[in-house]
Design a protein around this motif. Structure first.
Motif, PDB file in Angstrom:
ATOM      1  N   ALA A 261     -38.450 -85.990  18.048  1.00  0.00           N
ATOM      2  CA  ALA A 261     -37.066 -86.121  17.305  1.00  0.00           C
ATOM      3  C   ALA A 261     -36.409 -86.790  17.775  1.00  0.00           C
TER       4      ALA A 261
ATOM      5  N   ASP B 251     -34.479 -85.994  21.140  1.00  0.00           N
ATOM      6  CA  ASP B 251     -35.285 -85.920  21.964  1.00  0.00           C
ATOM      7  C   ASP B 251     -35.364 -87.152  23.261  1.00  0.00           C
TER       8      ASP B 251
ATOM      9  N   ARG C 145     -56.967 -82.646   8.168  1.00  0.00           N
ATOM     10  CA  ARG C 145     -57.163 -81.255   7.849  1.00  0.00           C
ATOM     11  C   ARG C 145     -56.263 -81.185   6.511  1.00  0.00           C
TER      12      ARG C 145
ATOM     13  N   ARG D  52     -32.542 -81.871  29.673  1.00  0.00           N
ATOM     14  CA  ARG D  52     -32.910 -81.439  28.263  1.00  0.00           C
ATOM     15  C   ARG D  52     -33.856 -82.127  27.785  1.00  0.00           C
TER      16      ARG D  52
ATOM     17  N   LEU E 298     -37.410 -81.823  29.220  1.00  0.00           N
ATOM     18  CA  LEU E 298     -38.021 -80.625  29.047  1.00  0.00           C
ATOM     19  C   LEU E 298     -38.657 -80.520  27.575  1.00  0.00           C
ATOM     20  N   SER E 299     -37.850 -80.965  26.982  1.00  0.00           N
ATOM     21  CA  SER E 299     -38.289 -80.914  25.332  1.00  0.00           C
ATOM     22  C   SER E 299     -39.412 -81.871  25.099  1.00  0.00           C
TER      23      SER E 299
ATOM     24  N   MET F  48     -42.535 -80.445  26.782  1.00  0.00           N
ATOM     25  CA  MET F  48     -43.280 -79.298  25.812  1.00  0.00           C
ATOM     26  C   MET F  48     -43.886 -79.765  24.577  1.00  0.00           C
ATOM     27  N   LYS F  49     -43.255 -80.648  24.062  1.00  0.00           N
ATOM     28  CA  LYS F  49     -43.937 -81.204  22.846  1.00  0.00           C
ATOM     29  C   LYS F  49     -45.353 -82.117  23.020  1.00  0.00           C
TER      30      LYS F  49
ATOM     31  N   TYR G 167     -47.820 -79.354  23.633  1.00  0.00           N
ATOM     32  CA  TYR G 167     -48.214 -78.694  22.317  1.00  0.00           C
ATOM     33  C   TYR G 167     -48.900 -79.788  21.695  1.00  0.00           C
TER      34      TYR G 167
ATOM     35  N   LYS H 183     -51.768 -82.544  17.179  1.00  0.00           N
ATOM     36  CA  LYS H 183     -50.945 -82.839  16.078  1.00  0.00           C
ATOM     37  C   LYS H 183     -49.610 -83.252  16.510  1.00  0.00           C
TER      38      LYS H 183
ATOM     39  N   GLY I 212     -45.434 -82.995  16.253  1.00  0.00           N
ATOM     40  CA  GLY I 212     -44.536 -82.081  15.786  1.00  0.00           C
ATOM     41  C   GLY I 212     -43.323 -82.588  15.203  1.00  0.00           C
TER      42      GLY I 212
ATOM     43  N   ARG J 204     -43.458 -84.331  11.968  1.00  0.00           N
ATOM     44  CA  ARG J 204     -43.880 -84.854  10.765  1.00  0.00           C
ATOM     45  C   ARG J 204     -43.108 -84.556   9.473  1.00  0.00           C
ATOM     46  N   ILE J 205     -41.740 -84.699   9.844  1.00  0.00           N
ATOM     47  CA  ILE J 205     -40.723 -84.371   8.363  1.00  0.00           C
ATOM     48  C   ILE J 205     -40.076 -85.561   8.171  1.00  0.00           C
TER      49      ILE J 205
END
Lengths: 438, 438
Positions: free
Chosen positions: A55, A58, A187, A396, A399-400, A403-404, A407, A413, A415, A417-418
Motif C-alpha cells: 500500500a 508502506d 484461482r 513502521r 514492520l509493515s 509482515m506483508k 504473508y 498472493k 495483499g 489487489r484493491i
C-alpha cells in the motif's frame, strides 16, 4: 569562525534531500526543505504499489515526521516554480526563499525521448499517482476480460501488458506482473484463464539490466522467462498508439503499456544558465557544485558527474545519498572554518562507492552484484529483501512491509489487489494561489 | 426435490451480499455476485483511511479472493444499470443476467436531503475515493496553513474542519480528526500551532449518537470535547457554500467540510415499481422479499423493514448480515423442499438481534452498548478494537490493522499520513462499453 547560522535551501525530499538534511551540522545551519509532496517516497519499491503488493503508506513517510525532532529543519510542502542562481533565491506560488547555500535534489521524471505524445498511451512510474493508476488499470483489465464472452481477440488484448525498458524497474515490474497474472489470479477467475495472459518486456538494447555483467543479464532473462515473461531485447519501439506498441517486426496489442525506459531531469533545469548533460541533467564540478555558482549543488538523478576516478555516477539511491553526504561535509567545513564560498580547501572531490546492485524478479528470484561478486536465485532474492528492509525509511514501514512479504511468501498472493474508481470530480472552487498544492 | 440448481443473482459485495453468498447451500444454487468495485470494503473503518490511520488495502479484500475456494460463486466486476423485476433480469453495460432469485444488497449513498448542490462543497464518506480525497485535503490544508505568513484569518480557516452529522461516522471522524490536529501534528509543524485548529461537529438533533441512551450521548459529547471537538447539537444547517457552513446563529468558515448526515438507498431503486420508504429504501415483506416479487429480496441499507417484533431494522453491518443469512435460509428451504416461490412454509419472518453498538472517539475513548449494558472510556474502546479486528474480513487485514493500531497506540501517531496529488489526466481513449468500469 563564523558563528552566524547559514540558510540552506534543499529542493526535493527524495533520497538526496533527506540524506543532506540529516547530515548537515545543526549548529551551523538553518535548513528549509521544500517538496511538492508531503512525504519521502521509497522509489525502489514503487513498482510494488503498482503491482498490488504494497500500500502507498508502506513505502512513504511524512517528511514532517522524519524531521520532527530536528528543530533546525523546516519542511515546506510547496512547489518550486523558479530558481534564480544569480540572485540566490527560489520562487514558489506562495513565497520567495533566499539562501546562502542551495542543494538541488529534485530528481527525475519519466522521459519519452522526444515522443511526449506516447505519454498518454504508456504510463510512466515515478509517483504514487502513477502506481495507483497502473494498479487500477491492470486489475481492471482482467475484470473486463472476465466480463467478455466470446470475443477472444479483445480478451487477449485485455490480458496483455507491455513493459518498455529493461532496466531494474522494467525487469521488476515485468516479473511481478507475470507472477500476478499467471499465478495469483489463477484461482480467482472463473471464465478467463489467467495463464493465457501475456507480459512482454521490450528493450532496444541487446540485453536486460545492461549495468550488470552479461552473465547476470542472461540469468535475469532466464528467470523472467521462467515466470512467463516474453523478453524482447534488441527491439526498438517505433511508435506507441492507443493500446498498441509498434516494433520493427511486429505490433503488440496490449491494454496496458508501461514505460520505464528513460529518466530525464526535472524540467526546472531547462531554465538554469548552467551546463547540462543528456536528459537535462546538471553538469556539476567534482565537489557536486554548479560550475559558476559554487554555493549551489546538485545531487542525485538531477546531477551529471564523472567522479574523481572517472566513474560516471549512476542514477541510483545509494549514489544520491553519497553525493548528499559529501555536499553536507563540504558545506559544514566551509562554514565551520569561515572559508569563502568555493574555497578549494573545503571542496574535496566526490568519490562514488559502488556497494553493488540488485534486482528482484518475482518471488524467490533475483540477481545481485555485491562487492564484485555475483549472485542469482534465492540467495540474491533474500539479500534483496534484507537490504530493502534495512534501507526503507521508518520503522513502521519496515514492520509493515516485512509482515506483508512474509504473508505473500506463505500465501503466494500479494495483499493490495484493491482497485478503486478515481474520485468523482468534486470541483471545489479554489483560489488561484492555492492551486499548486492540489 | 428439485435437483436442478437455481440461478441466484446477488447485487452488491458489501456485508449483505457477502454474507448471503457465503451462507447459501452450494449444492442448490449457482451464485453470481456483481459489484462495481473489485473488493469488499469494511465500511466501519473507512473513516480511518480518511483520517490517515489505515491504508486502503487494510480495510478491503478482493471479492475474487474471498470466493476463490467456492466454485458455485462467480464474481463479476460490473455496474448494474437496470433491474427488471417483471422479466427477471438485470442489465449491465456488458451483459444481461437472468435469475431465479435476486438479492439486492446495493447499500446506500450519501444523502444531502434534496440539497445536492451542497455535494461539491461537503464531501461524503462512502467510498475509498471519498476517503482519499478527504485525507489529501485535510493534510493539504495544514500544509497550506504552514505556507502562509501573517494572514491569520485565512490560516484559521485552513485549520478548521466541520463534520456534519452526529451519528457514529460523524462522531468517529470528528474525534479522530481532533486527535490528529491537536496531538499528532503538534511536533511536526514549525510555523503554525496545530492546537489552534478547530474541529466542529454539527447536528440538528439535540444530541450526538441518538440511537444510544441519553447518558451515553452525554458521555460521547464529553469525550469529544476533551479531545477538543466543538460539539454543536440542535443546530440546523441552513446552507453550505464554498468553505462556509451557514447555521441559524453563525457562519463557520472551514477549508474542509465533511457530510455524514444522511444515507439514501442506491438510486437504482428509483425505477423499481415497488413500495419505497424514506430515502428510496425498498419496503420489504417480513421475510425480506419485495411485496409483488417474492423471488427478489432486499437486504441491508437498501431495505426498509420493521421486524416481526416491531423493531425498525437499523442500517448497520450486523443487521445486513443477519438479513442476508435469513434470506439464504429462506431460499435454501424453498429450493430444497421444491416449494413454489413465495410458499409461506419457507417464508419465516426476519427477527433482528441487536448485539449492541459502539463508537470510538479517538485513542482510548469509546462508548458501547452491549447486551443492554452500557460502557464508556477505555474498556469500551478496547471492546471496540477487539470486535472490529474479529469482524474485519481477511486474516492479512486483521494482522495489518492490529499491528498499526499497536504502533499508533505506542507512538500516538497514525501511520498513513501520506497525501498524493491526483493522477494527472492521462485520458486513454476508451471504447464506450468499457467506460463503466473506470
Amino acid at each position: 569562525m563564523n558563528t552566524e547560522k547559514k540558510r540552506i535551501l534543499v529542493l526535493g525530499g527524495g533520497f538526496g534531500g533527506l540524506a543532506f538534511a540529516k547530515s548537515i551540522d545543526p549548529s551551523l545551519a538553518e535548513v528549509t526543505l521544500v517538496d511538492k509532496q508531503n512525504h519521502h517516497l521509497f522509489q525502489p519499491l514503487l513498482y510494488q504499489v503498482a503491482t498490488a503488493g504494497l500500500a502507498a503508506p508502506d513505502i512513504a513517510e511524512p517528511l514532517r515526521t522524519l524531521f520532527s525532532e530536528q528543530e533546525h529543519v523546516q519542511v515546506l510542502m510547496d512547489e518550486v516554480v523558479a530558481i534564480d542562481l544569480e540572485r540566490e533565491w527560489v520562487t514558489t506560488p506562495h513565497q520567495s526563499l533566499s539562501y546562502d547555500y542551495l542543494v538541488i535534489a529534485l530528481g527525475g521524471q519519466t522521459n519519452y525521448f522526444g515522443n511526449e505524445k506516447w505519454e498518454k498511451h504508456a504510463s510512466g512510474l515515478k509517483t504514487l499517482a502513477d502506481a495507483h493508476r497502473i494498479r487500477n488499470e491492470v486489475l481492471g483489465a482482467f475484470e473486463m476480460a472476465e466480463n467478455l464472452s466470446g470475443d477472444s481477440e479483445e480478451r487477449r488484448r485485455l490480458m496483455t501488458t507491455v513493459v518498455i525498458g529493461g532496466g531494474p524497474t522494467g525487469v521488476e515490474m515485468a516479473g511481478t506482473l507475470a507472477e500476478l497474472a499467471h499465478r495469483c489470479f489463477r484461482r480467482d477467475f472463473r471464465k478467463i484463464d489467467p495463464k493465457q495472459s501475456r507480459v512482454v518486456l521490450v528493450d532496444a538494447a541487446d540485453r536486460v539490466l545492461p549495468m550488470y555483467s552479461e552473465k547476470l543479464s542472461r540469468k535475469a532473462k532466464k528467470q523472467l522467462e521462467e515466470l512467463g515473461v516474453e523478453v524482447l531485447t534488441g527491439k526498438k519501439v517505433n511508435d506507441i498508439k492507443s493500446r498498441r506498441v509498434i516494433l520493427d517486426d511486429q505490433v503488440i496489442e496490449a491494454e496496458n503499456i508501461i514505460w520505464t525506459a528513460g529518466v530525464a531531469a526535472n524540467p526546472l533545469t531547462e531554465k538554469l544558465d548552467t551546463p547540462k548533460a543528456k536528459g537535462g541533467r546538471l553538469k556539476v564540478e567534482p565537489d557536486c557544485s554548479l560550475p559558476r555558482f559554487r554555493n549551489a549543488f546538485a545531487v542525485g538523478d538531477i546531477a551529471s558527474l564523472e567522479d574523481a576516478k572517472g566513474v560516471p555516477v549512476p542514477g541510483v539511491a545509494p549514489a544520491a545519498i553519497q553525493m548528499a553526504k559529501h555536499v553536507a561535509n563540504v558545506i559544514d567545513k566551509e562554514i565551520r572554518e569561515g572559508l569563502v564560498v568555493g574555497d578549494e580547501r573545503a571542496r574535496s572531490p566526490f568519490i562514488y562507492r559502488d556497494k553493488g546492485a540488485m534486482a528482484t524478479i518475482g518471488r524467490s528470484r533475483a540477481v545481485a552484484s555485491i562487492a564484485g561478486r555475483e549472485f542469482s536465485g534465492f540467495f540474491a532474492w533474500f539479500a534483496w529483501l534484507a537490504i530493502h528492509l534495512i534501507t526503507l525509511v521508518g520503522m513502521r514501514n519496515r514492520l509493515s512491509v516485512f509482515m506483508k512479504w512474509i504473508y505473500k511468501y506463505v500465501n503466494n498472493k500479494p495483499g493490495a489487489r484493491i482497485a478503486w474508481r478515481p474520485s468523482p470530480s468534486k470541483a471545489k472552487p479554489r483560489k488561484k494561489k492555492q492551486e499548486a498544492l492540489r
